[in-house]
Motif scaffolding. Structure first.
Motif, PDB file in Angstrom:
ATOM      1  N   ARG A  52       0.862  -1.009  -0.413  1.00 37.21           N
ATOM      2  CA  ARG A  52      -0.240   0.036   0.044  1.00 37.21           C
ATOM      3  C   ARG A  52       1.189   1.254   0.292  1.00 37.21           C
ATOM      4  NH1 ARG A  52      -4.399   3.061  -1.277  1.00 37.21           N
ATOM      5  NH2 ARG A  52      -4.630   4.102  -0.029  1.00 37.21           N
ATOM      6  N   LEU A  53       1.740   1.193   0.702  1.00 38.28           N
ATOM      7  CA  LEU A  53       2.481   2.533   1.041  1.00 38.28           C
ATOM      8  C   LEU A  53       3.197   2.931  -0.380  1.00 38.28           C
ATOM      9  CD1 LEU A  53       4.718   4.541   2.425  1.00 38.28           C
ATOM     10  CD2 LEU A  53       6.555   2.972   2.618  1.00 38.28           C
ATOM     11  N   PHE A  54       4.134   1.788  -1.430  1.00 36.92           N
ATOM     12  CA  PHE A  54       4.768   1.824  -2.156  1.00 36.92           C
ATOM     13  C   PHE A  54       3.229   2.278  -3.685  1.00 36.92           C
ATOM     14  CE2 PHE A  54       7.725  -2.052  -2.240  1.00 36.92           C
ATOM     15  CZ  PHE A  54       8.501  -1.076  -1.845  1.00 36.92           C
ATOM     16  N   SER A  55       1.940   1.998  -3.353  1.00 32.53           N
ATOM     17  CA  SER A  55       0.812   2.249  -4.233  1.00 32.53           C
ATOM     18  C   SER A  55       0.521   4.139  -4.339  1.00 32.53           C
ATOM     19  CB  SER A  55      -0.453   1.042  -3.985  1.00 32.53           C
ATOM     20  OG  SER A  55       0.047   0.170  -4.007  1.00 32.53           O
ATOM     21  N   VAL A  56       0.484   4.026  -2.925  1.00 37.32           N
ATOM     22  CA  VAL A  56       0.589   5.911  -2.717  1.00 37.32           C
ATOM     23  C   VAL A  56       1.426   6.798  -3.014  1.00 37.32           C
ATOM     24  CG1 VAL A  56       0.612   7.200  -0.569  1.00 37.32           C
ATOM     25  CG2 VAL A  56      -1.044   5.527  -0.330  1.00 37.32           C
ATOM     26  N   LEU A  57       2.764   5.835  -3.365  1.00 39.10           N
ATOM     27  CA  LEU A  57       4.092   6.581  -3.475  1.00 39.10           C
ATOM     28  C   LEU A  57       3.386   6.967  -5.107  1.00 39.10           C
ATOM     29  CD1 LEU A  57       6.476   5.437  -2.418  1.00 39.10           C
ATOM     30  CD2 LEU A  57       6.493   7.760  -2.148  1.00 39.10           C
ATOM     31  N   GLN A  58       2.876   5.815  -6.063  1.00 39.14           N
ATOM     32  CA  GLN A  58       3.011   5.710  -7.031  1.00 39.14           C
ATOM     33  C   GLN A  58       1.793   6.456  -8.050  1.00 39.14           C
ATOM     34  OE1 GLN A  58       1.380   1.614  -8.828  1.00 39.14           O
ATOM     35  NE2 GLN A  58       2.813   2.175 -10.400  1.00 39.14           N
ATOM     36  N   LEU A  59       1.507   7.079  -6.724  1.00 45.77           N
ATOM     37  CA  LEU A  59       0.058   8.258  -7.393  1.00 45.77           C
ATOM     38  C   LEU A  59       0.727   9.764  -7.671  1.00 45.77           C
ATOM     39  CD1 LEU A  59      -2.426   7.695  -4.347  1.00 45.77           C
ATOM     40  CD2 LEU A  59      -2.211   6.929  -6.577  1.00 45.77           C
ATOM     41  N   SER A  60       2.108  10.057  -7.497  1.00 49.23           N
ATOM     42  CA  SER A  60       3.008  11.291  -7.571  1.00 49.23           C
ATOM     43  C   SER A  60       3.436  11.183  -8.995  1.00 49.23           C
ATOM     44  CB  SER A  60       3.816  11.382  -6.521  1.00 49.23           C
ATOM     45  OG  SER A  60       3.126  11.783  -5.288  1.00 49.23           O
ATOM     46  N   PRO A  61       3.218  11.826 -10.074  1.00 47.51           N
ATOM     47  CA  PRO A  61       4.575  12.262 -11.102  1.00 47.51           C
ATOM     48  C   PRO A  61       5.492  11.435 -11.071  1.00 47.51           C
ATOM     49  CG  PRO A  61       4.281  14.294 -10.431  1.00 47.51           C
ATOM     50  CD  PRO A  61       3.231  13.228  -9.680  1.00 47.51           C
ATOM     51  N   GLU A  62       5.494  10.776 -11.616  1.00 52.83           N
ATOM     52  CA  GLU A  62       7.508  10.375 -12.167  1.00 52.83           C
ATOM     53  C   GLU A  62       8.430  11.046 -12.456  1.00 52.83           C
ATOM     54  OE1 GLU A  62       9.992   6.750 -13.820  1.00 52.83           O
ATOM     55  OE2 GLU A  62       8.244   6.721 -13.341  1.00 52.83           O
ATOM     56  N   GLU A  63       9.311  11.475 -11.629  1.00 49.22           N
ATOM     57  CA  GLU A  63       9.856  12.398 -12.045  1.00 49.22           C
ATOM     58  C   GLU A  63      11.705  11.873 -12.734  1.00 49.22           C
ATOM     59  OE1 GLU A  63      10.169  15.772 -12.165  1.00 49.22           O
ATOM     60  OE2 GLU A  63       8.144  15.941 -11.072  1.00 49.22           O
ATOM     61  N   ASP A  64      11.997  12.634 -14.486  1.00 53.27           N
ATOM     62  CA  ASP A  64      13.238  11.580 -14.926  1.00 53.27           C
ATOM     63  C   ASP A  64      14.230  11.834 -14.596  1.00 53.27           C
ATOM     64  OD1 ASP A  64      14.331  10.547 -16.957  1.00 53.27           O
ATOM     65  OD2 ASP A  64      13.970  11.206 -18.576  1.00 53.27           O
ATOM     66  N   LYS A  65      14.470  12.067 -13.491  1.00 53.18           N
ATOM     67  CA  LYS A  65      15.914  12.758 -12.791  1.00 53.18           C
ATOM     68  C   LYS A  65      16.405  11.453 -11.569  1.00 53.18           C
ATOM     69  CE  LYS A  65      14.928  17.070 -12.156  1.00 53.18           C
ATOM     70  NZ  LYS A  65      13.945  18.381 -10.828  1.00 53.18           N
ATOM     71  N   GLU A  66      18.456  10.613 -11.658  1.00 50.20           N
ATOM     72  CA  GLU A  66      18.373  10.028 -10.843  1.00 50.20           C
ATOM     73  C   GLU A  66      18.014  10.637  -9.657  1.00 50.20           C
ATOM     74  OE1 GLU A  66      22.461   9.777 -10.829  1.00 50.20           O
ATOM     75  OE2 GLU A  66      23.391  11.335 -12.033  1.00 50.20           O
ATOM     76  N   THR A  67      17.970   9.540  -8.756  1.00 50.77           N
ATOM     77  CA  THR A  67      17.180   9.968  -7.123  1.00 50.77           C
ATOM     78  C   THR A  67      18.173  10.678  -7.139  1.00 50.77           C
ATOM     79  OG1 THR A  67      16.830   7.093  -7.228  1.00 50.77           O
ATOM     80  CG2 THR A  67      16.939   8.266  -5.142  1.00 50.77           C
ATOM     81  N   VAL A  68      19.904  11.036  -7.284  1.00 51.77           N
ATOM     82  CA  VAL A  68      20.438  11.572  -6.096  1.00 51.77           C
ATOM     83  C   VAL A  68      19.830  13.251  -6.818  1.00 51.77           C
ATOM     84  CG1 VAL A  68      22.812  10.304  -5.033  1.00 51.77           C
ATOM     85  CG2 VAL A  68      21.780  11.409  -7.883  1.00 51.77           C
ATOM     86  N   ASP A  69      19.092  13.361  -7.769  1.00 51.93           N
ATOM     87  CA  ASP A  69      18.929  14.087  -8.202  1.00 51.93           C
ATOM     88  C   ASP A  69      17.794  14.757  -8.214  1.00 51.93           C
ATOM     89  OD1 ASP A  69      21.566  14.923  -9.646  1.00 51.93           O
ATOM     90  OD2 ASP A  69      21.077  14.508 -11.266  1.00 51.93           O
ATOM     91  N   LYS A  70      16.665  13.807  -7.513  1.00 51.55           N
ATOM     92  CA  LYS A  70      15.700  14.336  -6.399  1.00 51.55           C
ATOM     93  C   LYS A  70      15.587  14.264  -5.104  1.00 51.55           C
ATOM     94  CE  LYS A  70      14.037  10.384  -8.587  1.00 51.55           C
ATOM     95  NZ  LYS A  70      12.844   9.748 -10.182  1.00 51.55           N
ATOM     96  N   ILE A  71      16.390  13.958  -4.782  1.00 54.70           N
ATOM     97  CA  ILE A  71      16.248  13.506  -3.262  1.00 54.70           C
ATOM     98  C   ILE A  71      15.261  14.066  -1.793  1.00 54.70           C
ATOM     99  CG2 ILE A  71      18.527  14.121  -1.821  1.00 54.70           C
ATOM    100  CD1 ILE A  71      19.183  11.837  -1.148  1.00 54.70           C
ATOM    101  N   SER A  72      15.403  15.456  -2.804  1.00 51.87           N
ATOM    102  CA  SER A  72      14.627  15.942  -1.077  1.00 51.87           C
ATOM    103  C   SER A  72      12.885  15.713  -1.960  1.00 51.87           C
ATOM    104  CB  SER A  72      14.387  17.570  -1.424  1.00 51.87           C
ATOM    105  OG  SER A  72      16.178  18.414  -0.693  1.00 51.87           O
ATOM    106  N   LEU A  73      12.685  15.898  -3.265  1.00 56.35           N
ATOM    107  CA  LEU A  73      11.527  15.904  -3.222  1.00 56.35           C
ATOM    108  C   LEU A  73      11.063  14.144  -2.890  1.00 56.35           C
ATOM    109  CD1 LEU A  73       9.021  17.033  -5.213  1.00 56.35           C
ATOM    110  CD2 LEU A  73      10.152  15.065  -7.188  1.00 56.35           C
ATOM    111  N   VAL A  74      11.983  12.915  -3.166  1.00 58.54           N
ATOM    112  CA  VAL A  74      10.810  11.854  -3.007  1.00 58.54           C
ATOM    113  C   VAL A  74      11.458  11.657  -1.359  1.00 58.54           C
ATOM    114  CG1 VAL A  74      12.149  10.690  -4.712  1.00 58.54           C
ATOM    115  CG2 VAL A  74      13.648  10.452  -3.291  1.00 58.54           C
TER     116      VAL A  74
END
Length: 392
Positions: free
Chosen positions: A333-355
């Motif tokens: 369920r945690l994963f499913s809720v996260l999937q509701l947000s739009p995907e950002e085409d960046k590697e994780t280190v470049d979107k660490i604050s957002l994720v």
């Protein structure tokens, strides 16, 4: 990182660094026609110029669009290279070329650049293929084995046994991750195994730490370092499961999982998904090294090997607590809720604050507690279990 990086310490099989030369044999029995040679050389010059001028569009135009995993991998490589390489120092030249098969050319190239004045050099083969849009860079000339929706590519005949083990383990991992986490891969599964760390790095990024032995990010293949003559089935399967878990988490969260959640899940399923896997020793009731507010901000790729080991352990312990306390259904369920947000085409280190933000919000929504409250409960639970073990 999307968790893309599954960076593991493969001390048994990783012994080389980025510097140095790869001694590929240079065939002499055939030579492409001069016009074809000139086109390949022009493509190589375009790649060199694109890196030095930080021109991503030009760089990507050289790549074969029929290989989407390779395009995504090279896009990430480029984004890292233009930050890592000393400005204007990147050089790429053709050493030799031979026909591979119809409409394909194998070229040996030499790459050189400096990083803070230090020279890094490598020679490696690239496959160029003639397409409707002309000749295009089409990745390394891999060998491969395939079954169903899984293909294993490998760079040396000596990796054939490891490729067979990886093929079987990949199918088992897909089945079990599907059963436990309701995962259906968004696309076919591609695994690449490299016989040299330098080749592996060319498929990831120049700044990758020397202790890294595996990698996956959203939209890419799974990548591992192998070694000729090495056939420890449990070890190879364990590393592969770690990386495929990253793929599962990226798919089921829209690539919105915090770095710690990605690595925690990968470490957990690496240990628990398939019977008989080699695992980290099950001590893991030790006091966390960092508070979660600090752990969230750490860049795993900047940590030394020992610190990275602590990072993996702490992420594993927290994810295990979530699984044991709330169960697989809640974590799905945690994963499913996260999937509701739009995907950002960046590697994780470049979107660490957002994720991190998205993960904290999803944790609160699914578990009814803040991440800080869960951290408090988790530490209390660990102390209790540690005391019980000591008393027993």
């Amino acid at each position: 990182m999307l968790k893309k990086t599954v960076i593991l310490c493969l001390a048994l099989i990783c012994v080389a660094g980025l510097s140095g030369w790869l001694a590929f044999p240079t065939p002499v029995d055939a030579t492409p026609a001069e016009p074809v040679q000139q086109k390949i050389k022009e493509l190589i010059r375009n790649k060199e110029t694109a890196v030095n001028q930080k021109d991503k569009k030009r760089f990507l135009s050289v790549l074969n669009p029929s290989y989407p995993f390779y395009v995504q991998e090279q896009k990430r490589w480029f984004e890292d290279a233009v930050r890592w390489v000393d400005p204007g120092s990147y050089r790429l030249r053709v050493i030799s070329m031979i026909p591979e098969k119809e409409h394909q050319i194998r070229a040996w190239v030499e790459q050189r650049y400096t990083r803070q004045g230090r020279v890094f050099a490598i020679r490696f083969p690239l496959l160029f293929q003639e397409t409707e849009k002309g000749w295009k860079d089409s990745d390394f000339p891999f060998l491969h084995t395939t079954r169903g929706n899984v293909v294993i590519r490998y760079t040396d005949e000596g990796l054939r046994e490891q490729a067979s083990i990886a093929l079987e383990s990949a199918h088992k991992a897909i089945q079990e991750l599907g059963r436990k986490m309701d995962w259906t891969p968004r696309h076919s599964i591609e695994v690449k195994i490299y016989h040299r760390p330098e080749l592996f790095r060319q498929s990831v990024k120049p700044s990758l730490p020397a202790w890294a032995g595996g990698w996956h990010e959203s939209g890419e293949s799974v990548k591992l370092i192998g070694a000729k003559g090495f056939s420890d089935q449990q070890f190879i399967s364990s590393v592969l499961v770690h990386e495929m878990t990253h793929m599962m988490v990226s798919d089921t969260t829209g690539d919105n999982a915090a770095y710690w959640l990605q690595e925690g899940a990968a470490e957990y399923f690496q240990t628990h998904l398939l019977p008989g896997l080699r695992t980290q020793e099950e001590k893991k009731y030790e006091k966390p090294r960092w508070r979660m507010s600090r752990l969230e901000k750490l860049n795993l790729e900047h940590l030394h090997e020992e610190e990275a080991s602590h990072y993996y352990t702490q992420c594993y312990q927290l994810f295990r607590y979530l699984m044991n306390t709330y169960g697989e259904k809640k974590v799905r369920r945690l994963f499913s809720v996260l999937q509701l947000s739009p995907e950002e085409d960046k590697e994780t280190v470049d979107k660490i604050s957002l994720v991190n933000q998205r993960t904290r919000e999803a944790v609160k929504k699914v578990f009814g507690k803040s991440l800080a409250e869960i951290e408090r409960d988790w530490i209390r639970d660990m102390k209790k279990k540690k005391s019980t073990l000591a008393a027993g």
